[in-house]
Design a protein around this motif. Structure first.
Motif, PDB file in Angstrom:
ATOM      1  N   MET A  33       2.894  11.129  -8.571  1.00  0.00           N
ATOM      2  CA  MET A  33       2.770  10.131  -6.799  1.00  0.00           C
ATOM      3  C   MET A  33       2.286   9.608  -7.467  1.00  0.00           C
ATOM      4  O   MET A  33       2.698   7.748  -6.722  1.00  0.00           O
ATOM      5  CB  MET A  33       2.532  11.178  -5.829  1.00  0.00           C
ATOM      6  N   ALA A  34       1.267   9.029  -7.210  1.00  0.00           N
ATOM      7  CA  ALA A  34       0.402   7.241  -7.505  1.00  0.00           C
ATOM      8  C   ALA A  34       0.519   6.790  -9.077  1.00  0.00           C
ATOM      9  O   ALA A  34       1.001   5.539  -8.230  1.00  0.00           O
ATOM     10  CB  ALA A  34      -1.249   8.497  -7.819  1.00  0.00           C
ATOM     11  N   PHE A  35       0.795   7.250  -9.652  1.00  0.00           N
ATOM     12  CA  PHE A  35       1.471   6.376 -10.564  1.00  0.00           C
ATOM     13  C   PHE A  35       2.797   5.761 -10.478  1.00  0.00           C
ATOM     14  O   PHE A  35       3.383   4.802 -10.934  1.00  0.00           O
ATOM     15  CB  PHE A  35       1.493   7.052 -12.233  1.00  0.00           C
ATOM     16  N   VAL A  36       3.863   6.758 -10.320  1.00  0.00           N
ATOM     17  CA  VAL A  36       5.423   6.075  -9.950  1.00  0.00           C
ATOM     18  C   VAL A  36       5.029   4.657  -8.281  1.00  0.00           C
ATOM     19  O   VAL A  36       5.699   3.689  -8.127  1.00  0.00           O
ATOM     20  CB  VAL A  36       5.965   7.065  -8.960  1.00  0.00           C
ATOM     21  N   ALA A  37       3.798   5.362  -7.824  1.00  0.00           N
ATOM     22  CA  ALA A  37       3.729   3.865  -6.484  1.00  0.00           C
ATOM     23  C   ALA A  37       2.993   2.440  -6.576  1.00  0.00           C
ATOM     24  O   ALA A  37       3.314   1.874  -6.653  1.00  0.00           O
ATOM     25  CB  ALA A  37       2.698   5.197  -5.326  1.00  0.00           C
ATOM     26  N   ALA A  38       2.207   3.054  -8.101  1.00  0.00           N
ATOM     27  CA  ALA A  38       1.799   2.021  -8.843  1.00  0.00           C
ATOM     28  C   ALA A  38       2.706   1.079  -9.532  1.00  0.00           C
ATOM     29  O   ALA A  38       2.862   0.020  -9.924  1.00  0.00           O
ATOM     30  CB  ALA A  38       0.981   2.428  -9.634  1.00  0.00           C
ATOM     31  N   SER A  39       3.926   1.890 -10.108  1.00  0.00           N
ATOM     32  CA  SER A  39       4.773   1.123 -10.941  1.00  0.00           C
ATOM     33  C   SER A  39       5.887   0.350  -9.649  1.00  0.00           C
ATOM     34  O   SER A  39       6.698  -0.574 -10.430  1.00  0.00           O
ATOM     35  CB  SER A  39       5.225   2.067 -11.270  1.00  0.00           C
ATOM     36  N   GLU A  40       6.108   0.819  -8.436  1.00  0.00           N
ATOM     37  CA  GLU A  40       7.110   0.381  -7.878  1.00  0.00           C
ATOM     38  C   GLU A  40       6.500  -0.489  -7.292  1.00  0.00           C
ATOM     39  O   GLU A  40       7.136  -1.893  -7.346  1.00  0.00           O
ATOM     40  CB  GLU A  40       7.269   1.180  -6.464  1.00  0.00           C
ATOM     41  N   LEU A  41       5.712  -0.737  -7.409  1.00  0.00           N
ATOM     42  CA  LEU A  41       4.383  -2.398  -6.627  1.00  0.00           C
ATOM     43  C   LEU A  41       4.520  -3.158  -8.126  1.00  0.00           C
ATOM     44  O   LEU A  41       4.266  -4.628  -7.995  1.00  0.00           O
ATOM     45  CB  LEU A  41       2.875  -2.301  -6.380  1.00  0.00           C
ATOM     46  N   VAL A  42       4.583  -3.381  -8.900  1.00  0.00           N
ATOM     47  CA  VAL A  42       4.558  -4.034 -10.248  1.00  0.00           C
ATOM     48  C   VAL A  42       6.076  -4.126 -10.192  1.00  0.00           C
ATOM     49  O   VAL A  42       6.306  -5.163 -10.526  1.00  0.00           O
ATOM     50  CB  VAL A  42       4.058  -3.011 -11.985  1.00  0.00           C
ATOM     51  N   PHE A  43       6.930  -3.260 -10.066  1.00  0.00           N
ATOM     52  CA  PHE A  43       8.258  -3.883  -9.794  1.00  0.00           C
ATOM     53  C   PHE A  43       8.806  -4.571  -9.545  1.00  0.00           C
ATOM     54  O   PHE A  43       9.882  -5.191  -9.597  1.00  0.00           O
ATOM     55  CB  PHE A  43       8.784  -2.242 -10.636  1.00  0.00           C
ATOM     56  N   TRP A  44       8.093  -4.161  -7.753  1.00  0.00           N
ATOM     57  CA  TRP A  44       8.529  -5.187  -6.855  1.00  0.00           C
ATOM     58  C   TRP A  44       8.368  -6.031  -6.794  1.00  0.00           C
ATOM     59  O   TRP A  44       8.656  -7.355  -6.095  1.00  0.00           O
ATOM     60  CB  TRP A  44       7.631  -4.297  -5.855  1.00  0.00           C
ATOM     61  N   ASN A  45       6.913  -6.606  -7.699  1.00  0.00           N
ATOM     62  CA  ASN A  45       6.287  -8.081  -8.174  1.00  0.00           C
ATOM     63  C   ASN A  45       7.477  -8.855  -9.056  1.00  0.00           C
ATOM     64  O   ASN A  45       7.332 -10.505  -8.822  1.00  0.00           O
ATOM     65  CB  ASN A  45       4.976  -7.501  -8.194  1.00  0.00           C
ATOM     66  N   GLU A  46       7.885  -8.181  -9.731  1.00  0.00           N
ATOM     67  CA  GLU A  46       8.607  -8.542 -10.809  1.00  0.00           C
ATOM     68  C   GLU A  46      10.218  -9.397 -10.190  1.00  0.00           C
ATOM     69  O   GLU A  46      10.796 -10.206 -10.267  1.00  0.00           O
ATOM     70  CB  GLU A  46       9.006  -7.755 -12.077  1.00  0.00           C
TER      71      GLU A  46
END
Length: 284
Positions: free
Chosen positions: A105-118
């Motif tokens: 859950m934490a890793f997916v949330a962090a990945s979504e923030l990175v992907f959203w930034n891009e």
């Protein structure tokens, strides 16, 4: 309404299956916080207007439930049929099982923030494509982000989430199991849930406004990734620069005019002389 909700709760979460309720609430709450973080990261204050944010949160919760429905049956079977004389073993097993779930859950949330930034978007086919070009993507992420700090934050968030869930789950482990009929009915409903979610949910449900990024907030990273993998398509006009059709036509016509013309063959209208000689000699 309160009586109806209590009846539904008694059917879906009898006895030890109340642990599943805790896990679902934690999943929904964590995804809601992720949604709010994405909205804040976007830097658009109008996203937090109630008539814009509340529909996105509500639709997103529906997609979150749909994603959770694919994992819930396994947990329901485990909790319903674990022998009642081994509560301590169940407590240890759940404590261990929660570790990878919280990390995910934490890793997916962090990945979504990175992907959203891009891309200012939830996971789409670009994210699926990243799985093919893993080396390039990991190298780009290492160059663009402080990975030790990012992974440390993922670890801290995972531990905090694990601690909050474990505190709620612990007292429920010792609850006596319900009757076989009650447990069987609950498990049957949870086994049906993934098929209902698969048939009922549609990615178009999140398109509730004219703002593409607001619609993306209403999505769910897990569901969107699965949908992108299954649909194998992307909105080209949104993620790639395009030209008006008339201008694109003029540019293409200009490129064709400058293209070299293929040379015409000297013998394009008939057979070669050698062939004619052979034909003539044969007829003579």
């Amino acid at each position: 309404m309160h009586r109806f909700l209590r009846s539904v709760d008694a059917v879906l979460f009898p006895s030890r299956l109340a642990i599943l309720r805790v896990l679902l609430i934690a999943f929904l709450a964590f995804n809601a916080l992720t949604r709010l973080a994405l909205a804040a990261y976007n830097g658009e204050p109008s996203f937090f207007l109630p008539w814009r944010l509340l529909p996105a949160m509500a639709i997103g919760a529906v997609f979150d439930l749909g994603a959770a429905a694919f994992v819930a049956p396994l947990l329901a079977v485990l909790l319903a049929w674990w022998p009642g004389r081994y509560p301590a073993a169940l407590r240890v097993f759940l404590a261990v099982l929660l570790v990878p779930l919280c990390v995910l859950m934490a890793f997916v949330a962090a990945s979504e923030l990175v992907f959203w930034n891009e891309f200012a978007s939830r996971f789409n086919f670009i994210a699926v494509d990243y799985l093919v070009y893993t080396n390039e993507v990991i190298g780009n992420i290492r160059q663009s982000y402080n990975m030790p700090l990012l992974l440390s934050l993922v670890g801290v968030a995972s531990l905090l989430l694990w601690w909050l869930i474990a505190r709620k789950v612990g007292p429920l482990v010792s609850a006596p199991p319900a009757g076989p009929g009650v447990r069987s009915r609950a498990v049957a409903l949870w086994v049906i849930a993934p098929f209902v979610a698969f048939g009922a949910l549609d990615a178009r449900y999140k398109e509730f406004s004219t703002d593409a990024q607001l619609n993306e907030l209403a999505g769910d990273g897990y569901y969107d990734f699965f949908h992108a993998y299954r649909a194998n398509e992307i909105d080209y006009e949104r993620f790639y620069k395009t030209l008006p059709l008339e201008r694109a036509g003029r540019v293409l016509a200009g490129e064709l005019d400058r293209a070299p013309r293929p040379a015409r063959s000297r013998h394009s209208s008939g057979t070669s002389p050698a062939a004619g000689q052979r034909s003539g000699s044969t007829s003579s």
